[in-house]
Design an enzyme around this catalytic site. Structure first.
Site, PDB file in Angstrom:
ATOM      1  CB  SER A  31     -41.324  39.238  20.848  1.00 28.61           C
ATOM      2  OG  SER A  31     -40.339  37.899  19.980  1.00 28.61           O
ATOM      3  CE1 TYR A  81     -42.875  33.891  15.779  1.00 28.34           C
ATOM      4  CE2 TYR A  81     -41.311  34.628  16.812  1.00 28.34           C
ATOM      5  CZ  TYR A  81     -42.174  34.930  16.295  1.00 28.34           C
ATOM      6  OH  TYR A  81     -41.931  36.682  14.869  1.00 28.34           O
ATOM      7  CG  HIS A 107     -43.033  38.726  10.541  1.00 28.53           C
ATOM      8  ND1 HIS A 107     -43.435  37.853  11.763  1.00 28.53           N
ATOM      9  CD2 HIS A 107     -41.973  38.968  11.225  1.00 28.53           C
ATOM     10  CE1 HIS A 107     -42.975  37.573  12.530  1.00 28.53           C
ATOM     11  NE2 HIS A 107     -41.869  38.154  12.275  1.00 28.53           N
ATOM     12  CB  THR A 118     -46.840  35.061  15.429  1.00 27.44           C
ATOM     13  OG1 THR A 118     -46.999  36.691  16.535  1.00 27.44           O
ATOM     14  CG2 THR A 118     -46.788  35.601  14.444  1.00 27.44           C
ATOM     15  CE  LYS A 172     -46.650  41.261  14.672  1.00 26.82           C
ATOM     16  NZ  LYS A 172     -45.332  40.265  13.814  1.00 26.82           N
TER      17      LYS A 172
HETATM   18  C1  FMN Z   1     -35.845  42.472  14.642  1.00 27.32           C
HETATM   19  C2  FMN Z   1     -37.602  42.635  14.265  1.00 27.32           C
HETATM   20  C3  FMN Z   1     -37.575  41.532  15.303  1.00 27.32           C
HETATM   21  C4  FMN Z   1     -39.308  41.016  15.518  1.00 27.32           C
HETATM   22  N1  FMN Z   1     -39.389  40.091  15.959  1.00 27.32           N
HETATM   23  C5  FMN Z   1     -41.132  39.654  16.247  1.00 27.32           C
HETATM   24  C6  FMN Z   1     -41.139  38.573  17.171  1.00 27.32           C
HETATM   25  O1  FMN Z   1     -40.718  38.321  18.054  1.00 27.32           O
HETATM   26  N2  FMN Z   1     -42.204  38.164  16.818  1.00 27.32           N
HETATM   27  C7  FMN Z   1     -43.331  38.880  16.022  1.00 27.32           C
HETATM   28  O2  FMN Z   1     -44.167  38.282  15.496  1.00 27.32           O
HETATM   29  N3  FMN Z   1     -43.184  40.205  14.654  1.00 27.32           N
HETATM   30  C8  FMN Z   1     -41.654  40.056  15.404  1.00 27.32           C
HETATM   31  N4  FMN Z   1     -41.068  40.934  14.194  1.00 27.32           N
HETATM   32  C9  FMN Z   1     -42.225  41.671  13.138  1.00 27.32           C
HETATM   33  C10 FMN Z   1     -43.211  42.572  13.803  1.00 27.32           C
HETATM   34  O3  FMN Z   1     -43.890  42.546  15.086  1.00 27.32           O
HETATM   35  C11 FMN Z   1     -43.856  43.473  12.918  1.00 27.32           C
HETATM   36  O4  FMN Z   1     -44.612  42.487  12.250  1.00 27.32           O
HETATM   37  C12 FMN Z   1     -43.161  44.510  11.758  1.00 27.32           C
HETATM   38  O5  FMN Z   1     -42.050  44.845  12.667  1.00 27.32           O
HETATM   39  C13 FMN Z   1     -43.669  45.329  11.749  1.00 27.32           C
HETATM   40  O6  FMN Z   1     -43.293  46.509  10.706  1.00 27.32           O
HETATM   41  P1  FMN Z   1     -42.080  47.390  10.769  1.00 27.32           P
HETATM   42  O7  FMN Z   1     -41.608  46.583  11.169  1.00 27.32           O
HETATM   43  O8  FMN Z   1     -42.408  48.211   9.418  1.00 27.32           O
HETATM   44  O9  FMN Z   1     -43.160  48.375  11.840  1.00 27.32           O
HETATM   45  C14 FMN Z   1     -39.634  41.758  13.967  1.00 27.32           C
HETATM   46  C15 FMN Z   1     -39.354  42.811  13.630  1.00 27.32           C
HETATM   47  C16 FMN Z   1     -38.529  42.836  13.680  1.00 27.32           C
HETATM   48  C17 FMN Z   1     -38.077  44.617  12.713  1.00 27.32           C
END
Ligand code: FMN
Length: 387
Positions: A125, A149, A278, A175, A254
């Site tokens: 990330s 981002y 997300h 993203t 994404k």
């Molecule tokens: C705590 C947390 C932080 C996240 N941070 C980012 C991020 O920095 N960038 C991003 O594109 N997605 C982020 N996501 C989304 C994840 O990439 C992903 O789309 C999502 O967790 C998938 O769903 P799941 O948790 O049900 O597997 C984050 C998700 C969580 C749970």
């Protein structure tokens, strides 16, 4: 290291004399709730608004059932996939998850080491706790992609992309669903903002363009700088085209959910699509990510890889997404919970169980490879609706 042979008892290694490790997503979540503070736990667990999207993600998987075939010799299961010219032993990826120090002091370093050990691509990330250069150094041989981002000051975005390219990252994941922060009520209840606490420091404090943009080197200026840049409501297709001119790396988008956006991505020369909401953390009331998949697979028609995330919590979920046409699936919260419970070991344990369940499920469905899964019979709502 992962292997593709099935000896038939993949489950039983979990039944041994060692201390038990949570086996299901629900067990993991419960164990983490007991281990870490309410603020970070709520941040990871929750979804936006009334959490309809979070529920939709799970409901989408629950809607599908398969009708297995038997007598097909499933002793050898080929779970390999190919992405951007490289072969991987599993169809799994680590979704980009920010601020991993919230879960464990080793943060992203532990996760990338697990990724290296398991030969699973790792997506780092933008808002990671450790800098991308440190992550690269922790696992030089792991396949690493950088999640971008966009930045209000676009020179910061280009600087991070150039750093990622220089550090050996092999793709850029832009993203598109986080142009502003989702309405996350759990964080308000807990009065918790990891961004304000400085958990997202890694890539920013090591970025010369970002640092030069601050009035001074104080913590407050850094936090304000991140908040001003990380949300970027002006993001548009021209930025995507400009990003393409700034990097030689493949670019994935994404957060795509609409087939027309998928079509535009292909038309704009994008190299891959991640179907994702997300993890229910951005817009509440959004279609379950799995429900968005078939229409996107149809318009993309094999021109670029389609990866799915959001709600893949067990091997059988991965199977359903692959059967509906995803080329791979990315995992979010489950690995974060593993990290919180036992660092690198915990991440490996969670991903290995997910993978082992996937292998068992492929075999029990009567298939022998990921490609073969496209021929598995899936029905919706227990056969009431055919697909
Ligand atoms: C705590 C947390 C932080 C996240 N941070 C980012 C991020 O920095 N960038 C991003 O594109 N997605 C982020 N996501 C989304 C994840 O990439 C992903 O789309 C999502 O967790 C998938 O769903 P799941 O948790 O049900 O597997 C984050 C998700 C969580 C749970």
């Amino acid at each position: 290291m992962m292997t593709n042979t099935t000896n038939g008892d993949l489950l039983l290694k979990n039944i041994n004399a060692q201390a038990p490790f949570p086996i299901s997503f629900a067990d993991l979540e419960k164990a983490v709730a007991e281990k870490i503070d309410a603020g970070p736990y709520g941040y990871v667990r929750s979804g936006a608004g009334g959490e309809q999207t979070l529920r939709n993600n799970r409901a989408a998987f629950e809607k599908y059932s398969i009708i297995p075939r038997f007598l097909n010799n499933v002793a050898n299961i080929d779970t390999t996939i190919e992405l951007f010219g490289k072969t991987y032993p599993t169809p799994l990826l680590f979704a980009p998850v920010g601020m991993n120090k919230m879960a464990h002091e080793d943060g992203e370093l532990a996760v990338v080491r697990a990724a290296n050990h398991l030969e699973i691509p790792y997506i780092q990330s933008t808002v990671s706790s450790y800098a991308l250069e440190d992550v690269a150094q922790a696992a030089p041989n792991a396949t690493k992609w950088f999640q971008l981002y966009w930045s209000t000051n676009e020179e910061i975005a280009y600087s991070m992309v150039a750093r990622a390219e220089a550090a050996g990252f092999e793709a850029i994941v832009l993203t598109v669903d986080t142009v502003m922060l989702g309405w996350r009520e759990e964080d308000v209840r807990n009065q918790f903002s990891p961004l304000k606490l400085g958990y997202a420091r890694g890539n920013y404090v090591n970025d010369p363009v970002f640092m030069a943009s601050l009035p001074d080197n104080s913590f407050e200026s850094y936090v304000q700088g991140v908040l001003q840049n990380v949300f970027h409501p002006t993001l548009n297709w021209e930025n995507v085209r400009e990003l393409k001119r700034h990097t030689k790396l493949p670019i994935l988008l994404k957060g795509i959910l609409h087939p027309e956006d998928a079509q535009l991505a292909v038309d704009n020369g994008i190299d891959g699509i991640i179907v994702s909401n997300h993890g229910g953390r951005q817009l509440d009331g959004v279609i379950g990510s799995l429900d968005a998949l078939p229409a996107i697979v149809e318009v993309v028609d094999g021109q670029v890889p389609v990866i799915l995330d959001s709600g893949v919590y067990r091997g059988m979920d991965a199977l359903k997404a692959l059967a509906l046409g995803a080329d791979a699936v990315a995992i979010g919260r489950p690995f974060v919970y593993g990290l919180a419970l036992d660092g690198q070991q915990g991440v490996e344990k969670v991903m290995t169980n997910l993978y082992d369940e996937l292998k068992v499920s492929i075999a029990l469905a009567g298939a022998t490879s990921v490609k073969d899964l496209r021929n598995v019979t899936l029905v919706k709502n227990n056969g009431v609706d055919d697909i």
